[in-house]
Design a protein around this motif. Structure first.
Motif, PDB file in Angstrom:
ATOM      1  N   PHE A  72       5.270 -48.677  48.019  1.00  0.00           N
ATOM      2  CA  PHE A  72       5.879 -47.850  46.977  1.00  0.00           C
ATOM      3  C   PHE A  72       6.282 -46.500  47.557  1.00  0.00           C
ATOM      4  N   VAL A  73       7.517 -46.098  47.306  1.00  0.00           N
ATOM      5  CA  VAL A  73       8.036 -44.830  47.831  1.00  0.00           C
ATOM      6  C   VAL A  73       7.743 -43.723  46.814  1.00  0.00           C
ATOM      7  N   PRO A  74       7.070 -42.636  47.223  1.00  0.00           N
ATOM      8  CA  PRO A  74       6.784 -41.563  46.260  1.00  0.00           C
ATOM      9  C   PRO A  74       8.062 -40.931  45.728  1.00  0.00           C
ATOM     10  N   ARG A  75       8.098 -40.732  44.423  1.00  0.00           N
ATOM     11  CA  ARG A  75       9.261 -40.167  43.750  1.00  0.00           C
ATOM     12  C   ARG A  75       9.125 -38.650  43.627  1.00  0.00           C
ATOM     13  N   ARG A  76      10.284 -38.005  43.509  1.00  0.00           N
ATOM     14  CA  ARG A  76      10.264 -36.550  43.376  1.00  0.00           C
ATOM     15  C   ARG A  76       9.538 -36.129  42.111  1.00  0.00           C
ATOM     16  N   ARG A  77       9.662 -36.886  41.019  1.00  0.00           N
ATOM     17  CA  ARG A  77       9.007 -36.489  39.770  1.00  0.00           C
ATOM     18  C   ARG A  77       7.488 -36.426  39.928  1.00  0.00           C
ATOM     19  N   THR A  78       6.955 -37.200  40.877  1.00  0.00           N
ATOM     20  CA  THR A  78       5.508 -37.224  41.076  1.00  0.00           C
ATOM     21  C   THR A  78       5.012 -35.955  41.755  1.00  0.00           C
ATOM     22  N   GLU A  79       5.925 -35.110  42.234  1.00  0.00           N
ATOM     23  CA  GLU A  79       5.511 -33.807  42.760  1.00  0.00           C
ATOM     24  C   GLU A  79       4.849 -32.969  41.671  1.00  0.00           C
ATOM     25  N   LEU A  80       5.183 -33.203  40.405  1.00  0.00           N
ATOM     26  CA  LEU A  80       4.495 -32.524  39.306  1.00  0.00           C
ATOM     27  C   LEU A  80       3.025 -32.912  39.292  1.00  0.00           C
ATOM     28  N   LEU A  81       2.735 -34.177  39.421  1.00  0.00           N
ATOM     29  CA  LEU A  81       1.358 -34.663  39.454  1.00  0.00           C
ATOM     30  C   LEU A  81       0.601 -34.046  40.625  1.00  0.00           C
ATOM     31  N   ALA A  82       1.215 -34.059  41.804  1.00  0.00           N
ATOM     32  CA  ALA A  82       0.562 -33.488  42.983  1.00  0.00           C
ATOM     33  C   ALA A  82       0.314 -31.994  42.808  1.00  0.00           C
ATOM     34  N   ARG A  83       1.293 -31.299  42.250  1.00  0.00           N
ATOM     35  CA  ARG A  83       1.167 -29.843  42.050  1.00  0.00           C
ATOM     36  C   ARG A  83       0.024 -29.512  41.102  1.00  0.00           C
ATOM     37  N   ASP A 170       8.995 -56.000  30.947  1.00  0.00           N
ATOM     38  CA  ASP A 170      10.376 -56.402  30.698  1.00  0.00           C
ATOM     39  C   ASP A 170      11.392 -55.389  31.221  1.00  0.00           C
ATOM     40  N   ALA A 171      10.943 -54.157  31.478  1.00  0.00           N
ATOM     41  CA  ALA A 171      11.861 -53.126  31.956  1.00  0.00           C
ATOM     42  C   ALA A 171      12.041 -53.144  33.471  1.00  0.00           C
ATOM     43  N   ILE A 172      11.225 -53.902  34.174  1.00  0.00           N
ATOM     44  CA  ILE A 172      11.340 -53.936  35.635  1.00  0.00           C
ATOM     45  C   ILE A 172      12.698 -54.480  36.054  1.00  0.00           C
ATOM     46  N   ALA A 173      13.213 -55.432  35.313  1.00  0.00           N
ATOM     47  CA  ALA A 173      14.522 -56.004  35.644  1.00  0.00           C
ATOM     48  C   ALA A 173      15.645 -54.985  35.548  1.00  0.00           C
ATOM     49  N   LEU A 174      15.413 -53.883  34.849  1.00  0.00           N
ATOM     50  CA  LEU A 174      16.426 -52.847  34.684  1.00  0.00           C
ATOM     51  C   LEU A 174      16.319 -51.754  35.738  1.00  0.00           C
ATOM     52  N   MET A 175      15.303 -51.815  36.589  1.00  0.00           N
ATOM     53  CA  MET A 175      15.110 -50.793  37.609  1.00  0.00           C
ATOM     54  C   MET A 175      16.132 -50.951  38.729  1.00  0.00           C
ATOM     55  N   PRO A 176      16.393 -49.892  39.499  1.00  0.00           N
ATOM     56  CA  PRO A 176      17.316 -50.008  40.632  1.00  0.00           C
ATOM     57  C   PRO A 176      16.841 -51.074  41.614  1.00  0.00           C
ATOM     58  N   PRO A 177      17.765 -51.767  42.270  1.00  0.00           N
ATOM     59  CA  PRO A 177      17.377 -52.821  43.227  1.00  0.00           C
ATOM     60  C   PRO A 177      16.435 -52.332  44.317  1.00  0.00           C
ATOM     61  N   GLU A 178      16.588 -51.082  44.735  1.00  0.00           N
ATOM     62  CA  GLU A 178      15.716 -50.548  45.783  1.00  0.00           C
ATOM     63  C   GLU A 178      14.251 -50.646  45.387  1.00  0.00           C
ATOM     64  N   ALA A 179      13.961 -50.489  44.098  1.00  0.00           N
ATOM     65  CA  ALA A 179      12.583 -50.574  43.630  1.00  0.00           C
ATOM     66  C   ALA A 179      12.177 -52.024  43.372  1.00  0.00           C
ATOM     67  N   GLU A 183       9.904 -53.038  46.523  1.00  0.00           N
ATOM     68  CA  GLU A 183       8.572 -52.488  46.317  1.00  0.00           C
ATOM     69  C   GLU A 183       7.704 -53.542  45.625  1.00  0.00           C
ATOM     70  N   PRO A 184       6.397 -53.538  45.904  1.00  0.00           N
ATOM     71  CA  PRO A 184       5.528 -54.574  45.332  1.00  0.00           C
ATOM     72  C   PRO A 184       5.442 -54.459  43.816  1.00  0.00           C
ATOM     73  N   ALA A 185       5.478 -55.604  43.138  1.00  0.00           N
ATOM     74  CA  ALA A 185       5.411 -55.614  41.672  1.00  0.00           C
ATOM     75  C   ALA A 185       4.139 -54.950  41.171  1.00  0.00           C
ATOM     76  N   VAL A 186       3.048 -55.070  41.932  1.00  0.00           N
ATOM     77  CA  VAL A 186       1.779 -54.493  41.502  1.00  0.00           C
ATOM     78  C   VAL A 186       1.862 -52.965  41.414  1.00  0.00           C
ATOM     79  N   ALA A 187       2.827 -52.356  42.109  1.00  0.00           N
ATOM     80  CA  ALA A 187       2.999 -50.905  42.055  1.00  0.00           C
ATOM     81  C   ALA A 187       3.918 -50.465  40.929  1.00  0.00           C
ATOM     82  N   LEU A 188       4.530 -51.413  40.237  1.00  0.00           N
ATOM     83  CA  LEU A 188       5.501 -51.095  39.190  1.00  0.00           C
ATOM     84  C   LEU A 188       5.065 -51.564  37.808  1.00  0.00           C
TER      85      LEU A 188
END
Length: 260
Positions: A72-83, A170-179, A183-188
């Motif tokens: 799983f690639v860390p997303r920019r939005r998760t910088e809020l969580l880290a901060r 059901d929303a996983i099918a709508l995610m960008p192909p890169e994800a 990326e592993p389904a268990v992370a999504l």
């Protein structure tokens, strides 16, 4: 093989739909050790593979975090969580990066709070391997949520930082192909409403908090009220925090002070 011109790389990336083609071209040029490797990297990117595993790292919170294929690639939005997790951490505190992926959140906390003792756990073996490259490998554990942690951490964690999967199935099918393709389904996959892991963490997490400790968990704007309610039901005081610039939302759930 002749070197590939940067403007040609940019053109190919744009044609493939890469929004930040110039920035990606510069990074691929930096990563490649030879013209042959550069051609291979550009070809794979144009074919749809995510950029970060091709580079071997992701930029996150001012750090370069090692990221391998299938992690799983860390997303920019998760910088809020880290901060916010780092802001709650003091030197000497024991902190857990739960559902850690590559360990990006834990790495940011360690870099910003010298002396913090950072632990991490994930169920996905590839993620654990990456996290052990980004954190103290002796403190990174493989297993389901809290199950693999040393028992001495029970009731000892000052902060639990969590980026558990929260995408409805059901929303996983709508995610960008890169994800969804790389990326592993268990992370999504967060279950039918996206909150399956949040429910479990709300029940199990308080037992691992030290007095005055907090759980900081990423969620979506639409799910935030329900996530907060889960932690309130477990006896924690929960509040929602958003950052529009990062497009991030977290719930911060803390132990209530004891009643006099």
């Amino acid at each position: 093989m002749s070197p590939i011109a940067e403007d040609d790389i940019v053109r190919r990336l744009r044609a493939a739909g890469c929004v930040f083609a110039e920035e990606e071209a510069a990074l691929l040029l930096e990563a490649a050790a030879s013209p042959e490797e550069l051609e291979a990297l550009v070809g794979r990117r144009v074919a749809g593979e995510p950029l970060e595993p091709l580079l071997g790292f992701a930029e996150f919170g001012g750090l370069r975090i090692r990221v391998d294929a299938g992690v799983f690639v860390p997303r920019r939005r998760t910088e809020l969580l880290a901060r916010e997790a780092a802001a709650l951490t003091r030197p000497g505190d024991a902190v857990l990066d739960l559902c850690c992926g590559a360990g990006a959140i834990g790495a940011v906390i360690a870099s910003r709070v010298p002396g913090a003792v950072v632990y991490a756990a994930d169920v996905e073996p590839a993620a654990v391997r990456a996290a052990r490259a980004n954190l103290d490998p002796a403190r990174v554990f493989e297993g389901d949520l809290f199950a693999p942690l040393p028992t001495e951490l029970r009731a000892a964690l000052a902060v639990i930082a969590v980026n558990a999967p929260y995408v409805p199935t059901d929303a996983i099918a709508l995610m960008p192909p890169e994800a969804r393709l790389y990326e592993p389904a268990v992370a999504l996959d967060g279950g039918a409403d996206g909150l399956d892991l949040h429910r479990r963490i709300a029940v199990e997490g308080p037992d691992w908090l030290a007095p005055g400790g907090s759980i900081v968990i990423e969620t979506s704007d639409e799910q935030a009220a329900r996530t907060a309610a889960l932690f309130e039901a477990s006896g924690l005081a929960a509040r929602v925090l958003t950052d529009d610039d990062l497009d991030g939302t977290v719930v911060i759930a803390s132990r209530r002070p004891p009643t006099p």
